[in-house]
Motif scaffolding. Sequence first.
Motif, short mmCIF file in Angstrom:
data_model
loop_
_atom_site.label_atom_id
_atom_site.label_comp_id
_atom_site.label_asym_id
_atom_site.label_seq_id
_atom_site.Cartn_x
_atom_site.Cartn_y
_atom_site.Cartn_z
N ILE A 156 -23.98 33.14 34.16
CA ILE A 156 -25.49 32.63 34.06
C ILE A 156 -26.02 32.87 32.89
N ASN A 157 -25.67 33.92 31.91
CA ASN A 157 -26.55 34.49 30.74
C ASN A 157 -25.36 33.90 29.62
N ASN A 158 -24.11 33.08 29.75
CA ASN A 158 -23.40 32.78 28.84
C ASN A 158 -23.24 31.57 28.71
N PRO A 159 -23.02 30.75 27.54
CA PRO A 159 -22.80 29.25 27.08
C PRO A 159 -21.40 28.91 28.18
N LEU A 160 -21.50 27.60 28.55
CA LEU A 160 -20.53 26.91 29.11
C LEU A 160 -19.50 26.43 28.06
N LYS A 161 -18.33 26.54 28.13
CA LYS A 161 -17.32 25.82 27.11
C LYS A 161 -17.13 24.50 27.52
N LYS A 162 -16.82 23.62 26.50
CA LYS A 162 -16.53 22.22 26.78
C LYS A 162 -15.60 22.10 27.64
N SER A 163 -14.52 22.66 27.78
CA SER A 163 -13.49 22.56 28.74
C SER A 163 -13.71 22.91 30.15
N ASP A 164 -14.64 23.58 30.41
CA ASP A 164 -15.39 23.96 31.81
C ASP A 164 -15.87 22.71 32.79
N GLU A 165 -15.09 22.67 33.71
CA GLU A 165 -15.62 21.43 34.65
C GLU A 165 -17.04 21.29 34.80
N ARG A 166 -17.71 22.35 34.94
CA ARG A 166 -19.20 22.28 35.05
C ARG A 166 -19.85 21.47 33.64
#
Length: 242
Positions: free
Chosen positions: A11-21
């Motif tokens: 919840i405190n970290n960026p989401l990578k582009k490859s992440d489904e979310r």
Amino acid sequence: MNICLFTPEEINNPLKKSDERAKHIIKVLHKQPGETFDAGIIGGAAGIAVITNISEDGEISFSFEPKSAGKKLYPLTLIIGFPRPIQLRRLLRDAAGLGVQKIILCGTDLTEKSYLESNVVSDGSAYKMLLDGTAQAASTHVPVLEVARTLDDVLKTTDDTASKIALDNRRASSSLHDFLLHEGAHSVIAAIGSERGWTERERDLLEKAGFTLCSMGIRVLRTETAATVAGSIILDSMGFLQ
């Protein structure tokens, strides 16, 4: 996906582009910096995430503001005779969507033994289906999943304070509707057999453990269908679907 779920660490970290979310946020929701999406911590708070930045390489940075403790699970435990893996995935997703508190998968006398050797639980596929169903319901709380080798093992540890139901269309002493109408249950354990149903030995075992054999009409349903239909009827009778 009606809510994006994260572990406390994520919840405190960026989401990578490859992440489904991340793909869902960008390609389905079409969100931009400054906009919000529904988010929650698995097993914890539900709230709103504000997108603070989308980097050139597609990483999504966001802040999270909790709004509630999340939707509570309902006091219903499903004991399921281990179905074939493709059915199990759908069953788990739907049961999580309904808000079932616990699911216990077990071998039965008529369970295909190869199903018990499936890696659908150990490889994380089962948990992913529970997460998918939880997210579909815009919830954060995921049902507990347990696995037992036999029905005998499960019945040794069932809660004696709960109303106990076993679906059966051969030796039922009551319809599910009539049982629930007169029971006024506050907590329920419902047992659903594998695709070939219960043996006479298991029916005797269930009744000895305090289960009432109940029918849902004359049609023979798939395990996954029976679990979803029974779960819905039970939760409605307890006032949770009103």
